[in-house]
Design an enzyme around this catalytic site. Structure first.
Site, PDB file in Angstrom:
ATOM      1  N   THR A 107      -6.811   1.455   0.002  1.00 31.63           N
ATOM      2  CA  THR A 107      -6.760   1.523   1.497  1.00 31.63           C
ATOM      3  C   THR A 107      -6.714   0.349   2.208  1.00 31.63           C
ATOM      4  O   THR A 107      -8.339  -0.054   2.387  1.00 31.63           O
ATOM      5  CB  THR A 107      -7.950   2.566   1.956  1.00 31.63           C
ATOM      6  OG1 THR A 107      -9.053   1.948   1.188  1.00 31.63           O
ATOM      7  CG2 THR A 107      -7.844   4.066   1.480  1.00 31.63           C
ATOM      8  N   LEU A 108      -5.993  -0.377   2.530  1.00 27.01           N
ATOM      9  CA  LEU A 108      -5.836  -1.692   3.408  1.00 27.01           C
ATOM     10  C   LEU A 108      -6.730  -1.809   4.520  1.00 27.01           C
ATOM     11  O   LEU A 108      -7.574  -2.581   4.665  1.00 27.01           O
ATOM     12  CB  LEU A 108      -4.618  -2.154   3.447  1.00 27.01           C
ATOM     13  CG  LEU A 108      -4.519  -3.627   4.318  1.00 27.01           C
ATOM     14  CD1 LEU A 108      -4.876  -4.474   3.311  1.00 27.01           C
ATOM     15  CD2 LEU A 108      -2.866  -3.754   4.490  1.00 27.01           C
ATOM     16  N   GLY A 109      -6.400  -0.752   5.407  1.00 28.95           N
ATOM     17  CA  GLY A 109      -7.089  -0.719   6.785  1.00 28.95           C
ATOM     18  C   GLY A 109      -8.677  -0.574   6.579  1.00 28.95           C
ATOM     19  O   GLY A 109      -9.416  -1.307   7.218  1.00 28.95           O
ATOM     20  N   ASP A 110      -9.045   0.581   5.691  1.00 28.37           N
ATOM     21  CA  ASP A 110     -10.500   0.576   5.488  1.00 28.37           C
ATOM     22  C   ASP A 110     -11.241  -0.555   4.918  1.00 28.37           C
ATOM     23  O   ASP A 110     -12.210  -0.918   5.530  1.00 28.37           O
ATOM     24  CB  ASP A 110     -10.598   1.656   4.359  1.00 28.37           C
ATOM     25  CG  ASP A 110     -10.062   3.039   5.191  1.00 28.37           C
ATOM     26  OD1 ASP A 110      -9.593   3.228   6.155  1.00 28.37           O
ATOM     27  OD2 ASP A 110     -10.085   4.158   4.032  1.00 28.37           O
ATOM     28  N   GLN A 224       5.274   2.800   9.940  1.00 34.17           N
ATOM     29  CA  GLN A 224       4.782   3.903   8.873  1.00 34.17           C
ATOM     30  C   GLN A 224       3.364   3.827   8.763  1.00 34.17           C
ATOM     31  O   GLN A 224       2.624   3.337   8.798  1.00 34.17           O
ATOM     32  CB  GLN A 224       5.478   3.465   7.317  1.00 34.17           C
ATOM     33  CG  GLN A 224       7.025   3.113   7.554  1.00 34.17           C
ATOM     34  CD  GLN A 224       7.898   4.459   7.811  1.00 34.17           C
ATOM     35  OE1 GLN A 224       7.130   5.580   7.846  1.00 34.17           O
ATOM     36  NE2 GLN A 224       9.183   4.255   7.458  1.00 34.17           N
ATOM     37  N   ARG A 257       5.793  -1.562   4.279  1.00 26.61           N
ATOM     38  CA  ARG A 257       6.229  -1.718   2.957  1.00 26.61           C
ATOM     39  C   ARG A 257       7.455  -0.782   2.579  1.00 26.61           C
ATOM     40  O   ARG A 257       8.312  -1.320   1.955  1.00 26.61           O
ATOM     41  CB  ARG A 257       5.078  -1.056   2.066  1.00 26.61           C
ATOM     42  CG  ARG A 257       5.224  -1.047   0.605  1.00 26.61           C
ATOM     43  CD  ARG A 257       4.155  -0.600  -0.348  1.00 26.61           C
ATOM     44  NE  ARG A 257       3.006  -1.636  -0.171  1.00 26.61           N
ATOM     45  CZ  ARG A 257       1.879  -1.379  -0.788  1.00 26.61           C
ATOM     46  NH1 ARG A 257       1.785  -0.324  -1.409  1.00 26.61           N
ATOM     47  NH2 ARG A 257       1.060  -2.403  -0.603  1.00 26.61           N
ATOM     48  N   GLU A 326     -11.077   2.461  16.009  1.00 24.46           N
ATOM     49  CA  GLU A 326     -10.706   1.209  15.475  1.00 24.46           C
ATOM     50  C   GLU A 326     -11.347  -0.034  16.309  1.00 24.46           C
ATOM     51  O   GLU A 326     -11.946   0.187  16.959  1.00 24.46           O
ATOM     52  CB  GLU A 326      -9.172   1.045  15.350  1.00 24.46           C
ATOM     53  CG  GLU A 326      -8.515   2.046  14.363  1.00 24.46           C
ATOM     54  CD  GLU A 326      -8.232   3.473  15.086  1.00 24.46           C
ATOM     55  OE1 GLU A 326      -8.279   4.472  14.379  1.00 24.46           O
ATOM     56  OE2 GLU A 326      -8.126   3.476  16.265  1.00 24.46           O
ATOM     57  N   CYS A 342      -8.655  14.274  16.916  1.00 21.95           N
ATOM     58  CA  CYS A 342      -9.031  15.370  15.742  1.00 21.95           C
ATOM     59  C   CYS A 342      -9.767  14.587  14.712  1.00 21.95           C
ATOM     60  O   CYS A 342     -10.505  15.016  14.082  1.00 21.95           O
ATOM     61  CB  CYS A 342      -7.868  16.158  15.308  1.00 21.95           C
ATOM     62  SG  CYS A 342      -6.514  15.237  14.746  1.00 21.95           S
ATOM     63  N   CYS A 370      -0.618  14.419  20.525  1.00 18.85           N
ATOM     64  CA  CYS A 370      -1.630  13.237  20.635  1.00 18.85           C
ATOM     65  C   CYS A 370      -0.617  12.153  20.947  1.00 18.85           C
ATOM     66  O   CYS A 370      -0.928  11.353  21.803  1.00 18.85           O
ATOM     67  CB  CYS A 370      -2.648  13.140  19.885  1.00 18.85           C
ATOM     68  SG  CYS A 370      -1.915  13.050  18.076  1.00 18.85           S
TER      69      CYS A 370
END
Length: 409
Positions: A107-110, A224, A257, A326, A342, A370
């Site tokens: 999980t790159l963003g995490d 993506q 990617r 974020e 959500c 959304c």
């Protein structure tokens, strides 16, 4: 095409790693843990900062463990029954101790959102810290953090840590692994609360030394994501954005990617008109490309976090998460006129197995509204203001090398 969601934490050692008097074993590898031999014992677990007794019991042998697994400055007291002075009195002190922080993998963003809190933790406690995570993220971060040991979950180097903390996303109202639900504070800031450090966000440090290899001004985009709710689900949005960027004189490089990604009958494709820079490249190569972009446009996903860490402006398009979920960017694009947020609703639990998860409006004409209601016009308006801000600086280098993300509108 199914993306790997391999993710797991390091389990605590089978028995506590610290040796006390009379064969009492203890550690802080799954909260506070005590393993007692045969005898007549009285055990107390306290919060050393407040002095509150969290748990106490009489026991003849066996385990006593805390329910809370996040950072608490625990104090463990073990008495012989009937005695006033504790035989063991240990207050958590991480200085010069072996400590493990276990992160999920894949999980790159995490990881980019969480890792600065690990550095803050090591600096605060002056411990010998090891962090476990995916190898590709280790390759990106390790050279910038020589004071921290990095390893994959399959091959941790610290086999008998004094304490372990597991930073992740805990659903279902879990307050044993996190002191506050991550959806109430932003998923990245939850790491600060789990580790007991300042929860204010900060970007990771990266190697930004690579020279620019593209002569023309360019913008990087990433379209993506891992589930459809995270996509920009406006049918013509990306085409309008690419055309607008080109009219402003930018090349548009898509750095996802995959050029095509989806599940079942729903697939998402590289926007028409964007240059195909997709592929499974080392993260440092993505950093090298992002560093010299004029700005980045993306979703609530890992490449947005990577772009933010390079110091360029980030136009972040999201509706399933709230604006403070974020990192802060003045170029956030959000539409409040439809269903939204959500992901941050504590009454809902995200279903990782449902690619089309839309808990309030699935299979209706309001599904994914959304982001469907975020129009190309709205995003292009943000782009135009950002472009004008860059031009106003009067520095041509700003168009090719980017500018700090903290500039206001």
């Amino acid at each position: 095409m199914q993306k790997s969601l391999a993710t797991f934490f390091i389990s605590p050692p089978e028995i506590p790693t610290q040796h006390g008097p009379d064969n009492i074993l203890y550690d802080f590898n799954d909260g506070a843990r005590v393993l007692l031999p045969e005898g007549k014992w009285h055990v107390r677990l306290l919060d050393a900062d407040s002095g509150n007794i969290l748990f106490c019991c009489d026991i003849n042998n066996g385990w006593v463990t805390s329910s809370k697994k996040y950072f608490v400055r625990f104090r463990i007291q073990v008495f012989r029954q009937g005695e006033d002075s504790p035989l063991l009195d240990e207050t958590l002190n991480l200085t010069d101790r072996d400590v493990l922080i276990s992160f999920p993998t894949g999980t790159l963003g995490d990881l980019l959102g969480w890792f600065p809190y690990a550095e803050r933790f090591q600096s605060l406690h002056q411990c010998r810290l090891e962090c476990t995570m995916a190898q590709d993220i280790i390759d990106l971060l390790a050279p910038q953090y020589p004071q921290i040991c990095f390893s994959t979950p399959e091959k941790p180097r610290t086999t008998e840590p004094y304490a372990t903390y597991r930073v992740g996303l805990y659903f279902g109202g879990d307050t044993n692994n996190q002191p506050v639900d991550f959806r109430q504070v932003g998923f990245h800031r939850s790491a600060g609360y789990i580790l007991g450090v300042d929860p204010r966000e900060a970007p990771v440090r990266l190697n930004l030394s690579a020279p620019c290899t593209i002569r023309e001004p360019y913008v990087c985009i990433a379209t993506q994501s891992t589930c459809q709710a995270k996509y920009w689900n406006n049918g013509t949005g990306w085409s309008e954005v690419v055309a607008h960027l080109k009219s402003l004189g930018y090349r548009v490089l898509c750095i996802d990617r995959e050029a095509h990604y989806g599940q079942g009958f729903v697939w998402n494709h590289i926007p028409w008109g964007a240059e195909d820079f997709t592929g499974s490249f080392p993260l440092q190569e993505r950093v090298n490309l992002l560093r010299h972009a004029s700005f980045f446009i993306g979703l609530a996903s890992g490449l947005s976090w990577l772009a933010w860490a390079t110091g360029i402006p980030v136009v972040l398009i999201s509706g399933f998460s709230l604006p403070d979920s974020e990192f802060y960017t003045p170029w956030r694009v959000f539409n409040s006129h439809g269903c939204n947020g959500c992901w941050d609703d504590t009454s809902l639990n995200f279903d990782h197995k449902d690619f089309l998860w839309c808990p309030r409006h699935k299979n209706t004409d309001r599904q994914f509204e959304c982001t469907r209601l975020i129009t190309g016009t709205q995003v292009n308006g943000v782009i135009s203001r950002l472009h004008a801000s860059l031009m106003k600086q009067g520095d041509k280098a700003c168009l090719t090398k980017g500018t700090n993300n903290e500039q206001g509108l």
